[in-house]
Design an enzyme around this catalytic site. Structure first.
Site, PDB file in Angstrom:
ATOM      1  N   CYS A 157       0.855  -1.186   0.000  1.00  0.00           N
ATOM      2  CA  CYS A 157       0.000   0.000   0.000  1.00  0.00           C
ATOM      3  C   CYS A 157       0.892   1.236   0.000  1.00  0.00           C
ATOM      4  O   CYS A 157       2.102   1.127   0.113  1.00  0.00           O
ATOM      5  CB  CYS A 157      -0.885   0.024   1.242  1.00  0.00           C
ATOM      6  SG  CYS A 157      -2.114  -1.287   1.316  1.00  0.00           S
ATOM      7  N   ARG A 161      -4.623   1.985  -1.383  1.00  0.00           N
ATOM      8  CA  ARG A 161      -4.920   0.654  -0.846  1.00  0.00           C
ATOM      9  C   ARG A 161      -4.735  -0.473  -1.856  1.00  0.00           C
ATOM     10  O   ARG A 161      -5.221  -0.410  -2.973  1.00  0.00           O
ATOM     11  CB  ARG A 161      -6.364   0.627  -0.346  1.00  0.00           C
ATOM     12  CG  ARG A 161      -6.752  -0.688   0.307  1.00  0.00           C
ATOM     13  CD  ARG A 161      -8.157  -0.639   0.827  1.00  0.00           C
ATOM     14  NE  ARG A 161      -8.466  -1.861   1.572  1.00  0.00           N
ATOM     15  CZ  ARG A 161      -9.670  -2.328   1.753  1.00  0.00           C
ATOM     16  NH1 ARG A 161     -10.723  -1.686   1.284  1.00  0.00           N
ATOM     17  NH2 ARG A 161      -9.858  -3.438   2.428  1.00  0.00           N
ATOM     18  N   LEU A 162      -4.030  -1.488  -1.386  1.00  0.00           N
ATOM     19  CA  LEU A 162      -3.999  -2.785  -2.051  1.00  0.00           C
ATOM     20  C   LEU A 162      -4.691  -3.730  -1.076  1.00  0.00           C
ATOM     21  O   LEU A 162      -4.133  -4.079  -0.038  1.00  0.00           O
ATOM     22  CB  LEU A 162      -2.571  -3.249  -2.330  1.00  0.00           C
ATOM     23  CG  LEU A 162      -2.441  -4.623  -2.978  1.00  0.00           C
ATOM     24  CD1 LEU A 162      -3.061  -4.621  -4.371  1.00  0.00           C
ATOM     25  CD2 LEU A 162      -0.981  -5.043  -3.056  1.00  0.00           C
ATOM     26  N   ILE A 211      -5.924  -6.902   0.678  1.00  0.00           N
ATOM     27  CA  ILE A 211      -5.465  -8.293   0.740  1.00  0.00           C
ATOM     28  C   ILE A 211      -6.212  -9.078   1.809  1.00  0.00           C
ATOM     29  O   ILE A 211      -6.800 -10.108   1.517  1.00  0.00           O
ATOM     30  CB  ILE A 211      -3.942  -8.361   0.984  1.00  0.00           C
ATOM     31  CG1 ILE A 211      -3.202  -7.753  -0.214  1.00  0.00           C
ATOM     32  CG2 ILE A 211      -3.487  -9.798   1.216  1.00  0.00           C
ATOM     33  CD1 ILE A 211      -1.720  -7.669  -0.050  1.00  0.00           C
ATOM     34  N   ILE A 212      -6.190  -8.629   3.059  1.00  0.00           N
ATOM     35  CA  ILE A 212      -6.766  -9.427   4.149  1.00  0.00           C
ATOM     36  C   ILE A 212      -8.276  -9.232   4.252  1.00  0.00           C
ATOM     37  O   ILE A 212      -9.035 -10.178   4.141  1.00  0.00           O
ATOM     38  CB  ILE A 212      -6.060  -9.120   5.489  1.00  0.00           C
ATOM     39  CG1 ILE A 212      -4.613  -9.620   5.415  1.00  0.00           C
ATOM     40  CG2 ILE A 212      -6.792  -9.776   6.650  1.00  0.00           C
ATOM     41  CD1 ILE A 212      -3.789  -9.360   6.647  1.00  0.00           C
ATOM     42  N   ASN A 219       0.829   0.234   5.889  1.00  0.00           N
ATOM     43  CA  ASN A 219       1.295  -0.570   4.768  1.00  0.00           C
ATOM     44  C   ASN A 219       1.980  -1.801   5.339  1.00  0.00           C
ATOM     45  O   ASN A 219       2.818  -1.687   6.213  1.00  0.00           O
ATOM     46  CB  ASN A 219       2.294   0.227   3.915  1.00  0.00           C
ATOM     47  CG  ASN A 219       2.937  -0.622   2.844  1.00  0.00           C
ATOM     48  OD1 ASN A 219       2.333  -1.526   2.285  1.00  0.00           O
ATOM     49  ND2 ASN A 219       4.192  -0.334   2.544  1.00  0.00           N
ATOM     50  N   GLY A 220       1.614  -2.967   4.842  1.00  0.00           N
ATOM     51  CA  GLY A 220       2.311  -4.173   5.264  1.00  0.00           C
ATOM     52  C   GLY A 220       1.384  -5.274   5.703  1.00  0.00           C
ATOM     53  O   GLY A 220       0.204  -5.315   5.334  1.00  0.00           O
ATOM     54  N   GLU A 221       1.950  -6.139   6.523  1.00  0.00           N
ATOM     55  CA  GLU A 221       1.195  -7.262   7.055  1.00  0.00           C
ATOM     56  C   GLU A 221       1.718  -7.580   8.450  1.00  0.00           C
ATOM     57  O   GLU A 221       2.920  -7.721   8.657  1.00  0.00           O
ATOM     58  CB  GLU A 221       1.355  -8.485   6.150  1.00  0.00           C
ATOM     59  CG  GLU A 221       0.540  -9.672   6.586  1.00  0.00           C
ATOM     60  CD  GLU A 221       0.664 -10.865   5.647  1.00  0.00           C
ATOM     61  OE1 GLU A 221       0.137 -11.931   6.014  1.00  0.00           O
ATOM     62  OE2 GLU A 221       1.290 -10.749   4.589  1.00  0.00           O
ATOM     63  N   ASP A 241      -5.845  -6.482   9.779  1.00  0.00           N
ATOM     64  CA  ASP A 241      -4.743  -6.281  10.709  1.00  0.00           C
ATOM     65  C   ASP A 241      -4.579  -4.798  11.041  1.00  0.00           C
ATOM     66  O   ASP A 241      -4.036  -4.445  12.074  1.00  0.00           O
ATOM     67  CB  ASP A 241      -3.440  -6.899  10.205  1.00  0.00           C
ATOM     68  CG  ASP A 241      -3.072  -6.541   8.772  1.00  0.00           C
ATOM     69  OD1 ASP A 241      -3.876  -5.884   8.077  1.00  0.00           O
ATOM     70  OD2 ASP A 241      -1.980  -6.946   8.334  1.00  0.00           O
TER      71      ASP A 241
END
Length: 189
Positions: free
Chosen positions: A2, A53-54, A56-57, A79-81, A104
């Site tokens: 992101c 935004r990308l 994913i979750i 940004n991240g996981e 998350d």
């Protein structure tokens, strides 16, 4: 991935955040987040957070960013996981926290509400985020210890600008493009 963007006019004489400047910084990173764009501004106009935004979750619109806590006191662009977010979420639910999403990102808001800045020690993953605390009037910038997810800033002594990429910061007319000699020397050592 992101794109995180932010502007904080912290000096008492600094001008309010220019929404167009924040959008320019944010949208320079469209390739990092093609699934959506968001922005948030403080009531006094001195803080603005942006996000590309990308998804994913949690793919729902509830998980869009910048994400604001239910009480409106905290705002985050992330940004991240967070690899251990499910465990952290379960602990927070056990403490009475109520979640609106399966993301998350929301875990970050609740974890900060519980632990403040110390919350970063509980995070396992690759991440970079900007979190604004409206009650304390403070901004927390954090990234994973290895810098897998980058976070850059430019501070002119009045206003700090934040982005996931240097080239995003450089689209701002307020960020100097003059190379810093000390930085160049450090790069070659």
């Amino acid at each position: 991935m992101c794109g995180v963007a932010g502007i904080f006019a912290y000096h008492y004489a600094a001008l309010e955040v220019n929404p167009e400047e924040l959008r320019q910084i944010r949208d320079q990173m469209i390739h990092r987040g093609p699934d959506g764009a968001g922005e948030w501004y403080s009531e006094d106009g001195r803080v603005g957070l942006g996000h590309r935004r990308l998804a994913i979750i949690d793919l729902s619109e509830r998980a869009a960013q910048p994400m604001v806590s239910e009480d409106g006191n905290l705002v985050v662009s992330f940004n991240g996981e967070i690899y251990n977010y499910k465990e952290l979420r379960a602990e927070l639910i056990g403490k009475g926290r109520v979640f609106r999403t399966n993301s998350d990102t929301e875990v970050l808001l609740h974890l900060y509400a519980e632990k403040g800045e110390a919350m970063v020690h509980d995070l396992r993953g690759m991440f970079a985020f900007v979190l604004w605390d409206t009650k304390k009037q403070t901004m927390l910038l954090a990234r994973d210890p290895y810098g897998i997810k980058p976070l850059y800033y430019a501070d002119d002594g009045w206003t700090v600008r934040i982005a996931s990429q240097v080239k995003a910061l450089l689209v701002s007319p307020k960020v100097s493009k003059i190379p810093e000699p000390a930085g160049i020397v450090g790069f070659h050592l």
